[in-house]
Design a protein around this motif. Structure first.
Motif, PDB file in Angstrom:
ATOM      1  N   LYS A 267       0.956  -1.239  -0.206  1.00 10.92           N
ATOM      2  CA  LYS A 267       0.557   0.187  -0.060  1.00 10.92           C
ATOM      3  C   LYS A 267       0.940   1.391   0.175  1.00 10.92           C
ATOM      4  N   LEU A 268       0.094   2.245  -0.234  1.00 12.11           N
ATOM      5  CA  LEU A 268       1.006   3.402  -0.539  1.00 12.11           C
ATOM      6  C   LEU A 268      -0.088   4.964  -1.206  1.00 12.11           C
ATOM      7  N   ILE A 269       0.527   5.634  -0.167  1.00 12.52           N
ATOM      8  CA  ILE A 269      -0.358   6.933  -0.379  1.00 12.52           C
ATOM      9  C   ILE A 269       0.570   7.687  -1.241  1.00 12.52           C
ATOM     10  N   ILE A 270      -0.637   8.675  -2.246  1.00 11.17           N
ATOM     11  CA  ILE A 270      -0.141   9.590  -2.840  1.00 11.17           C
ATOM     12  C   ILE A 270      -1.527  10.876  -2.815  1.00 11.17           C
ATOM     13  N   GLY A 271      -0.219  12.009  -3.165  1.00 11.00           N
ATOM     14  CA  GLY A 271      -0.766  13.568  -2.471  1.00 11.00           C
ATOM     15  C   GLY A 271      -0.074  14.266  -2.480  1.00 11.00           C
ATOM     16  N   SER A 272      -0.835  15.886  -2.674  1.00 11.91           N
ATOM     17  CA  SER A 272      -2.528  16.375  -2.661  1.00 11.91           C
ATOM     18  C   SER A 272      -2.397  17.135  -3.697  1.00 11.91           C
ATOM     19  N   THR A 273      -3.106  17.643  -4.435  1.00  9.11           N
ATOM     20  CA  THR A 273      -3.206  18.786  -5.026  1.00  9.11           C
ATOM     21  C   THR A 273      -3.713  19.874  -4.603  1.00  9.11           C
ATOM     22  N   ASP A 274      -3.290  21.344  -5.234  1.00 11.68           N
ATOM     23  CA  ASP A 274      -3.502  22.238  -4.418  1.00 11.68           C
ATOM     24  C   ASP A 274      -4.917  22.913  -5.084  1.00 11.68           C
TER      25      ASP A 274
END
Ligand SMILES: Cc1cc2nc3c(=O)[nH]c(=O)nc-3n(C[C@H](O)[C@H](O)[C@H](O)COP(=O)(O)OP(=O)(O)OC[C@H]3O[C@@H](n4cnc5c(N)ncnc54)[C@H](O)[C@@H]3O)c2cc1C
Length: 360
Positions: A267-274
């Motif tokens: 599992k991985l986390i991807i972020g983030s937008t502005d």
């Protein structure tokens, strides 16, 4: 003569908003001996709980100005606070290092110039044949990655940090109220905050840490403070591919502006937008994965296991964050559209000094 701490014990401070900024202010001020109340109607549903927790201090490419000064001070303060908070959560830590990568030649040239001009032993250019670049390139199937590594920067788990702060503040007998402030006014020498549940809270000092809603509580005709909502989104992916072991990758890294945090083997986390918006986009996958031209087979929409978002406040017409004394006993600590986790220690220190100057 009474000690400063004994005098501070008589002063009641109301903190409006219990995101990272409100809680850190409570930590700093309760350590100084003040009586603290924090009020918030929804303390789990704020942008602080959505944060990825990256502490990008030393990597900041400017070495002067307020923004750099706050970053530098925060990075110096973090070890002291961590030491104290560890008594309440032994697992709380800053995972280091932090890696910033790019496929763009011009961006890399800038990074290279920054490293060469600063002569900082904690910052290095990452060689193309280094293990982190090799492993990331292999997993994401990108050929031309280049970048830098900062041994001083890293990541703290934001949700775990907030929970630990709760335990600490409970131990310090900080009063938590689940309510929303709708109006503040002065009566004689005290401030009165009126809440939605029709309570009146008297205090000597109020600190506004309530992000976008700060402007609802101040007289904006006099102060002219503008805040715009900025949406940040993140997602978790379960790669479901035995050939890729995400734990072989660095603990946290950034490719072409997107933060990537492997949290387990799969599992991985991807972020983030502005984005100047309040409404999370349903289809955020493309935006968050556009750091690669050609996606590896495991980086597909179907593998998303979680999505979340948070709304922060960005000052319009002045730099972020806004730290100001509006009038005697009213302090603003707001407008943290980015880096609220990183900057919380330095900003709380600023607030504490402002209060000491006001009282002494
Ligand atoms: C997806 C995402 C990723 C991010 N990643 C990072 C990162 O890696 N590193 C980093 O440093 N930062 C990161 N950030 C930014 C960081 O989350 C923010 O800068 C920080 O959370 C701002 O904290 P805050 O306390 O000012 O605001 P918030 O956490 O939004 O807290 C404000 C609180 O005020 C309360 N409130 C509002 N009005 C009232 C009222 N009238 N009365 C009482 N209470 C009120 C709200 O309920 C809320 O709980 C990220 C943000 C997002 C969304």
């Amino acid at each position: 003569m009474k000690s400063l701490k004994e005098n501070f014990q008589k002063i009641h401070i109301l903190i409006i908003g219990s995101g990272i900024v409100g809680k850190f202010n409570a930590l700093e001020l309760s350590e100084l001996g003040f009586q603290i109340t924090i009020i918030d109607p929804a303390q789990q549903k704020n942008s602080s709980n959505a944060a990825l927790g990256l502490l990008m201090g030393n990597m900041y490419q400017k070495r002067k100005g307020r923004s750099w000064a706050l970053r530098k001070q925060s990075m110096e303060l973090w070890p002291k606070w961590l030491e104290l908070l560890k008594k309440f959560n032994n697992e709380l830590k800053i995972e280091k290092p932090l890696i910033q990568l790019t496929t763009n030649e011009q961006t890399f040239k800038k990074l290279e110039k920054f490293i060469n001009e600063n002569n900082d032993q904690h910052l290095k250019i990452l060689e193309r044949d280094s293990i982190p670049i090799k492993n990331i390139s292999k997993a994401f199937q990108i050929n031309n990655l280049k970048g830098i590594i900062s041994f001083k920067d890293g990541r703290i788990n934001a949700v775990s940090l907030l929970k630990t702060l709760d335990s600490y503040l409970k131990y310090k007998k900080v009063n938590f109220l689940e309510d929303e402030i709708i109006k503040i006014k002065k009566s004689n020498k005290q401030w009165i905050a009126e809440s939605k549940k029709k309570k009146e809270i008297k205090s000597d000092i109020i600190i506004l840490c309530n992000s976008l809603n700060t402007i609802d509580l101040i007289d904006n005709l006099t102060h002219n403070i503008k805040l715009k909502p900025v949406l940040g989104q993140a997602l978790e992916i379960d790669i479901n591919d035995a050939k890729v072991d995400l734990l072989s990758l660095p603990k946290q890294f950034n490719i072409n502006g997107k933060n990537i945090i492997p949290i387990s083997q799969s599992k991985l986390i991807i972020g983030s937008t502005d984005e100047y918006s309040r409404k999370p986009e349903e289809d955020i996958f493309e935006k968050l994965t556009n750091f690669v031209d050609k996606k590896p087979t495991w980086l597909v929409k179907e593998n998303i296991t979680k999505k979340w978002s948070g709304i922060r406040s960005r000052p319009d017409g002045e730099p972020s964050p806004i730290m100001k004394t509006l009038q005697d006993g009213i302090i603003l600590c707001t407008g943290f559209y980015k880096n609220g986790i990183l900057l919380a220690p330095a900003c709380s220190k600023w607030v504490a000094n402002e209060i000491k100057n006001y009282l002494c």
